[in-house]
Design a protein around this motif. Sequence first.
Motif: not given
Length: 227
Positions: A78-92
């Motif tokens: 989860t290297p960047t802010l973009e990755h973080c927000l995508a993980v959250v959006e996916a439902g984590a």
Amino acid sequence: MHPLVSALEGSLIVSCQAYPGEPMQDPRTMAQVAAAVQAGGASAVRAQGLEEIAQVTSAVDVPVIGIWKDGEDGVFITPTLEHCLAVVEAGAGILALDGTARPRPDGRTLAETVSAVRERFDGPLMADCDSLESALAAAELGIEIIGTTLAGYTPARPRTEGPDLALLGELAGQLPPTSVLVAEGRVHTPLQAADARAAGAFAVVVGTAITHPTSITRWFRTAVADA
């Protein structure tokens, strides 16, 4: 303490991941594995990849710790802010990210990334750390879960054969009350899991030894061949 975090105390978290190119690298398969480990008593599961996170979240009733691995060198969990927000959006329900001091691909510091994530996500964060220094720095930022995930996988510390019990012991006495310590990395037997808990871990993550048949098969094959 966030209720998702407090519920993990004294429990087993199972990492359900497959490596690229393997037969089990399929979101539906990982969701089935996650459901199976929940049936066995896992308090939470750790899932990698956006589709995997979405399907695992639908398959289990326990918290999903989401990551997105992108790249092979340096910071890739989860290297960047973009990755973080995508993980959250996916439902984590819990967002895990690299918690080391190494440079990030988007140029943000860990502190800047955490601050930006907090503006959009009110769930707990988990920092995958590699040393005493990185773990304490992540805790200073208010990250709720401090994992030893990367200990031995960067130049910060030598790789131990099993979990880094020395690091766990050091951290157990130094983390602030706002953060909990989770053992992750090379926990391959029930005894090692118990040792990690005894060393001060709030909870223990096991992955390969439960959810990676290819590695487990190699361990047994080697033992038989060398007998």
